[in-house]
Motif scaffolding. Structure first.
Motif, PDB file in Angstrom:
ATOM      1  N   ALA A   1       0.923  -1.013   0.030  1.00  0.00           N
ATOM      2  CA  ALA A   1       0.333   0.315   0.551  1.00  0.00           C
ATOM      3  C   ALA A   1       0.952   0.903   0.046  1.00  0.00           C
ATOM      4  N   THR A   2      -0.253   2.414  -0.293  1.00  0.00           N
ATOM      5  CA  THR A   2       0.989   3.973   0.097  1.00  0.00           C
ATOM      6  C   THR A   2       0.672   4.577   1.192  1.00  0.00           C
ATOM      7  N   TYR A   3       1.932   4.287   1.927  1.00  0.00           N
ATOM      8  CA  TYR A   3       1.389   4.781   3.846  1.00  0.00           C
ATOM      9  C   TYR A   3       1.649   6.491   3.272  1.00  0.00           C
ATOM     10  N   GLU A   4       1.583   7.571   4.372  1.00  0.00           N
ATOM     11  CA  GLU A   4       1.447   8.589   5.109  1.00  0.00           C
ATOM     12  C   GLU A   4       2.849   8.320   6.452  1.00  0.00           C
ATOM     13  N   LEU A   5       3.800   9.103   6.499  1.00  0.00           N
ATOM     14  CA  LEU A   5       4.496   8.944   7.297  1.00  0.00           C
ATOM     15  C   LEU A   5       5.164  10.058   7.592  1.00  0.00           C
ATOM     16  N   LEU A   6       4.973  10.689   9.005  1.00  0.00           N
ATOM     17  CA  LEU A   6       5.089  11.610   9.626  1.00  0.00           C
ATOM     18  C   LEU A   6       6.165  11.884  11.007  1.00  0.00           C
ATOM     19  N   PHE A   7       7.032  12.822  11.012  1.00  0.00           N
ATOM     20  CA  PHE A   7       7.364  12.702  11.798  1.00  0.00           C
ATOM     21  C   PHE A   7       7.412  14.025  12.693  1.00  0.00           C
ATOM     22  N   GLU A   8       6.224  13.621  13.791  1.00  0.00           N
ATOM     23  CA  GLU A   8       5.427  14.545  14.949  1.00  0.00           C
ATOM     24  C   GLU A   8       5.860  14.775  15.970  1.00  0.00           C
ATOM     25  N   LYS A   9       6.534  16.330  15.827  1.00  0.00           N
ATOM     26  CA  LYS A   9       7.148  16.855  17.297  1.00  0.00           C
ATOM     27  C   LYS A   9       5.568  16.695  18.003  1.00  0.00           C
ATOM     28  N   THR A  10       5.590  16.629  19.419  1.00  0.00           N
ATOM     29  CA  THR A  10       4.349  16.801  20.786  1.00  0.00           C
ATOM     30  C   THR A  10       4.582  17.153  21.426  1.00  0.00           C
ATOM     31  N   SER A  11       6.201  18.023  21.529  1.00  0.00           N
ATOM     32  CA  SER A  11       6.233  18.989  23.468  1.00  0.00           C
ATOM     33  C   SER A  11       7.771  19.104  22.879  1.00  0.00           C
TER      34      SER A  11
ATOM     35  N   ASP B   1       6.839  11.698  18.076  1.00  0.00           N
ATOM     36  CA  ASP B   1       6.624  10.190  17.803  1.00  0.00           C
ATOM     37  C   ASP B   1       6.499  10.363  16.230  1.00  0.00           C
ATOM     38  N   VAL B   2       6.781   9.150  15.575  1.00  0.00           N
ATOM     39  CA  VAL B   2       6.940   8.231  14.056  1.00  0.00           C
ATOM     40  C   VAL B   2       5.856   7.595  13.656  1.00  0.00           C
ATOM     41  N   LYS B   3       5.139   8.496  12.634  1.00  0.00           N
ATOM     42  CA  LYS B   3       3.725   8.300  12.917  1.00  0.00           C
ATOM     43  C   LYS B   3       3.526   7.912  11.516  1.00  0.00           C
ATOM     44  N   LEU B   4       2.765   6.198  11.318  1.00  0.00           N
ATOM     45  CA  LEU B   4       2.123   5.622   9.659  1.00  0.00           C
ATOM     46  C   LEU B   4       0.818   5.798   9.908  1.00  0.00           C
ATOM     47  N   ARG B   5       0.235   5.620   8.651  1.00  0.00           N
ATOM     48  CA  ARG B   5      -1.162   5.121   8.072  1.00  0.00           C
ATOM     49  C   ARG B   5      -1.318   4.621   6.639  1.00  0.00           C
ATOM     50  N   LEU B   6      -2.073   4.281   6.581  1.00  0.00           N
ATOM     51  CA  LEU B   6      -2.674   4.253   4.804  1.00  0.00           C
ATOM     52  C   LEU B   6      -2.837   5.392   4.564  1.00  0.00           C
TER      53      LEU B   6
END
Length: 932
Positions: A856-866, A926-931
């Motif tokens: 599949a294709t996934y979205e990847l985000l390196f998201e600063k939370t604080s 967080d390092v986050k993925l989703r479809l």
């Protein structure tokens, strides 16, 4: 292209030949609105209060600033973005939100570096239009889920008109950008967390602050409404004022015989006096008018004005004359009117005899008059070349020759619309989805007693499939044909005493029933130590395996073909284009580099194609062979359409534990809407059980799905076809409708770029649906509309003259589809003193094997939370079984935001990021993925 008189003369010249009369009018029905808030920031701001200027409106008495916005004195408010002050403005929506349909608007511009959340609008803490991690989105919370969609990023410093339209009755939220719909989301009722409505920021008691827009508000408005919103006239803040010319249903000007009266009116109150002049541009003069100029004053702007146009007799009774009446509009006090300086009104003047000009009878009524209602809006939009209808004029000199076009084989493949995938292998007997390293002792298990490929083909026919793709070799390497290339094959099983050949049996059944057949031959082969794409785990084995794979492909294509499709799942590293050219020159090719690919993977295994799913891609993507729907572009170089593979159960192969996962007819129809309904082709998997037969429940469900597609769409209420920017379908009698299917003649390229579907109800055209891409097929659904007497497609923007292969309307008594929503998953984290936050570059391997469950294709985000600092990413690659795949990673708009295209499942999958702290090591993230 800019609008100019030459464009209009060309447009008029083309139209006169076919219609005899051309006139620009607008007959848009307006909704009933009640303005609650209208602020242009001409007032004064002092502390926590805002004093309205003359003409500004606040019927709630609660409009006020939040935080520390700055009203600059030139009619704008400057917001500081992501600060604890939460700069913006609000009012109390008690008694309004949750009861009424409403429109929320702003004229705004954005600055650089929007925050993680940067809200344009917020309603009760649960409805929003905003930037989220650098990407614009809109949506709302319905109490259990968050229906939302995206819209294009805004250019820094440019002023945009943004509007949210909430339909309380339909529970639907639609976003407009510069008057053009960017889509809609729907679900349950808006779940309210309060009554506060904010502009430029966010307010929710449980979410804190610091979610504001970094930019400028030039004006804001909030209105409730009843009826149907028309973006051409119902937005309070939209800048493009239009002159509306209404001919009251028809125009007939006969030489020296009759005159005709035009009614002119303005669509909104101007800021000062507006002068309209009309003159005949032709030589010699064709008409006279009864006035030189008309003035609309600020006090009487809404009072219609009339002008009589009289033809000039020249004694030539057999001639047809064309002229252009030019409206010149000026207003020193309102610069917005400058955009209207070149509006033309084309008129054809003809003699008193009917039927002498080669018109079809349908073009003229008994009085030789042309009914102009069907031409109304689009004609005027072409003339003005201004939003909200279009981003630019249609170039009528463009014949479409530059567009990517399908081959004859691709056109035929599009028309199949639905195919059947068949996964059947040694896996079936091992009760597992993914092959383990080959164990020759297991081959004794393969001995089906009820295998009948005629029944397979019959099941495909009942499902409505136009073709079949059979998995002749899956990733484990087990071959379902009599091969000389591998001992891990059907020849070493008890089936038919080692002489069985399932591929040959299926070829015979398909040939007997004229069912096109494709073949899947996996480049991945664990028996020979090859991973995704055929990359061997030991590089020293690559050349040997390449030779083996080429021999396998040659055997299948030469000895069992011809095939209509060849699948290379996960792309392929072995050179095979010469084999394809020799043995499969007319086949559709799925994922193959070097320009061989003719179809592409949609990017997921859910049977859904994102919208718009443009059919063309850049040549570089076509050459790579790994493109997905995300690579589609309407102006691409090569026609490589999307195929959507999906499973009728939750796995590709039969399992003892998945009978309860058989998809419902409703789920399959939702899949159909999101694939075929978006112009793609759906390839739905069926899988035999150990007996060799499809499970009876699966066969029945596939047939029910095929029957439901037929029930809904085999018998339209009416249908038609046509060429041009308007194609109109008259219904045999007033009808209730809720679906419209539109198809382009794709043999001439994908021409339509933006369109509106409208229904004629009570003599008034109402918007039913809108979109961008049509391509092979677009299914538009909407709430049922009663007493529709005609339907039309109005093309707003096109690359060349639209050619509509089919316009068909339906009443299906079935609910509409919903796009899939995928949640984020956290794969890893960083924190102070984590190596990723240090000052030196750090290679961070993030194991995502447990999170990537599908190709599949996934979205990847390196998201600063604080924290005050973020991380900086130098490089990012995707690693599959030790092989680095830079080609699978695409950087998206937004900080540390990527797309990962996973063409197949590997044993070990890593994200390898080279990172460091950007200024300090105090952040968490967080390092986050989703479809996708």
């Amino acid at each position: 292209m800019k609008c100019h008189s030459g464009f209009m003369r060309d447009l008029m010249r083309k139209t006169v030949l076919s219609l005899g009369i051309f006139v620009f009018i607008c007959t848009c029905p307006a909704a009933t609105l009640e303005t609650k808030i209208l602020v242009q920031f001409d007032g004064t701001l002092a502390g926590s209060s805002y004093t309205l200027a003359a003409g500004e409106v606040d019927t709630t008495g609660t409009f006020a600033p939040q935080g520390s916005p700055v009203v600059s004195g030139n009619g704008s408010a400057v917001l500081s973005g992501d600060t604890s002050a939460n700069d913006g403005f609000y009012f109390d929506g008690a008694g309004i939100v949750g009861t009424d349909s409403f429109i929320m608007e702003a004229n705004l511009s954005v600055d650089e570096n929007q925050s993680t959340f940067a809200n344009f609008f917020d309603v009760c803490g649960n409805m929003f239009a905003r930037y989220y991690n650098g990407s614009p989105q809109f949506g709302y919370w319905d109490g259990s889920s968050e229906p939302k969609d995206s819209f294009p990023s805004l250019t820094v410093g440019q002023i945009y008109h943004v509007a949210l339209v909430w339909d309380e009755t339909a529970n639907k939220l639609e976003l407009f950008l510069d008057g053009s719909s960017q889509g809609s989301v729907s679900g349950g009722n808006l779940d309210q967390a309060g009554t506060m409505v904010t502009f430029g920021n966010f307010n929710h008691s449980g979410a804190g602050t610091g979610r504001g827009l970094n930019g400028t508000l030039d004006a804001v408005a909030f209105s409730t409404y009843t009826g149907t919103i028309d973006p051409a006239s119902d937005f309070a803040l939209y800048d493009d004022t239009r002159l509306v010319v209404n001919t009251n249903g028809g125009l007939e000007v006969r030489e020296g015989i009759d005159s005709d009266t035009y009614t002119l009116k303005l669509s909104r109150q101007p800021l000062g006096d507006v002068t309209v002049q009309i003159s005949d541009t032709s030589e010699p003069q064709q008409v006279t008018t009864d006035f030189v100029s008309i003035m609309f004053s600020d006090a009487n702007w809404d009072v219609p004005k009339t002008v009589t146009v009289t033809p000039v007799a020249d004694g030539d009774e057999d001639d047809i004359h064309g002229t252009t009446l030019r409206h010149v509009i000026s207003s020193a006090a309102d610069p917005d009117y400058d955009a209207m300086a070149d509006v033309d009104l084309g008129v054809t003047i003809y003699d008193d005899a009917c039927g002498q000009w080669g018109y079809m009878a349908a073009d003229l009524n008994r009085d030789c008059q042309v009914n102009l209602q069907d031409l109304a809006q689009m004609a005027f939009e072409w003339a003005t070349c201004t939003r909200p209808f279009m981003d630019g004029c249609i170039d009528l000199n463009n014949d479409g020759s530059q567009l990517a076009k399908p081959t004859g084989e691709q056109v035929l493949w599009h028309d199949y619309e639905v195919g059947m995938f068949i996964h059947y292998s040694i896996n079936t007997y091992l009760d597992m989805e993914w092959d383990t390293p080959a164990d020759m002792d297991n081959l004794v298990l393969f001995n089906p007693q009820d295998l009948d490929t005629d029944e397979w083909v019959a099941a495909a026919e009942a499902m409505g499939a136009g073709y079949i793709v059979f998995v002749a070799k899956h990733v484990g390497g087990f071959c379902m044909w009599q091969t000389d290339t591998s001992d891990y094959s059907i020849k070493n099983t008890p089936y038919q005493n080692g002489n069985g050949d399932v591929l040959a049996e299926l070829v015979a059944s398909c040939n007997a029933r004229n069912m096109p057949l494709g073949v899947y031959i996996s480049p991945q082969d664990r028996f020979f130590g090859a991973g995704v794409g055929g990359n061997t785990f030991d590089p020293a084995d690559q050349e040997t395996y390449n030779a083996t794979y080429r021999a396998q492909l040659t055997e299948v294509l030469r000895d069992y073909g011809p095939f209509m499709e060849v699948w290379f799942d996960g792309n392929i590293v072995a050179p095979v284009n010469d084999i394809l050219a020799q043995y499969a020159p007319n086949a559709m090719i799925f994922q193959c580099p070097g320009g061989a690919a003719t179809i592409r993977w949609v990017g997921n295994e859910n049977g859904t194609c994102p919208y718009p799913g443009w059919n063309a891609v850049p040549q570089s993507v076509a050459d790579a062979g790994t493109g997905t729907a995300a690579d589609g572009t309407p102006d691409g170089d090569a026609w490589i359409p999307n195929e959507c593979d999906a499973r009728i159960r939750n796995t590709w192969f039969w399992r003892t534990d998945n009978a309860g996962t058989l998809k419902s007819v409703s789920s399959l129809m939702n899949m159909y809407y999101n694939s075929v309904g978006h112009g793609a082709v759906l390839l739905l998997n069926m899988t035999p059980d150990p007996t060799g037969a499809f499970p009876a429940a699966d066969v029945a469900r596939a047939a029910e799905f095929g029957q439901e597609v037929k029930r809904r769409f085999s018998q339209p209420i009416a249908e038609t076809f046509g060429e041009g920017y308007f194609v109109t379908l008259d219904l045999p009698e007033p009808n209730t409708i809720n679906h419209v299917i539109t198809m382009e003649d794709i043999t001439q390229g994908e021409r339509v770029r933006e369109y509106v579907i409208e229904g004629l109800v009570g003599g008034i055209w109402q918007t039913l649906a809108s979109g961008t891409a049509i391509g092979h097929k677009k299914i538009d659904t909407f709430s049922s509309v009663d007493n529709v007497t005609a339907v039309r497609i109005r093309t707003m923007q096109a690359a060349a003259t639209p050619i509509i292969r089919q316009l068909a309307v339906y009443n299906t008594d079935a609910s509409t589809y919903e796009p899939p929503i995928h949640p984020w998953q956290t794969a890893d984290q960083w924190y102070p003193d984590h190596p990723a936050t240090g000052t030196d570059w750090y290679v961070w391997d993030i194991d995502v094997t447990a999170f990537v469950n599908d190709a599949a294709t996934y979205e990847l985000l390196f998201e600063k939370t604080s924290g005050t600092d973020d991380i900086e990413i130098q490089t990012l690659v995707f690693v599959m079984d030790g092989v680095e795949r830079v080609d699978l990673v695409t950087e998206l708009s937004g900080q540390n935001y990527y797309r990962i295209t996973v063409p197949g499942i590997a044993d070990n999958m890593l994200l390898r990021a080279t990172v460091r702290g950007s200024g300090g090591s105090s952040s968490y993230g967080d390092v986050k993925l989703r479809l996708e």
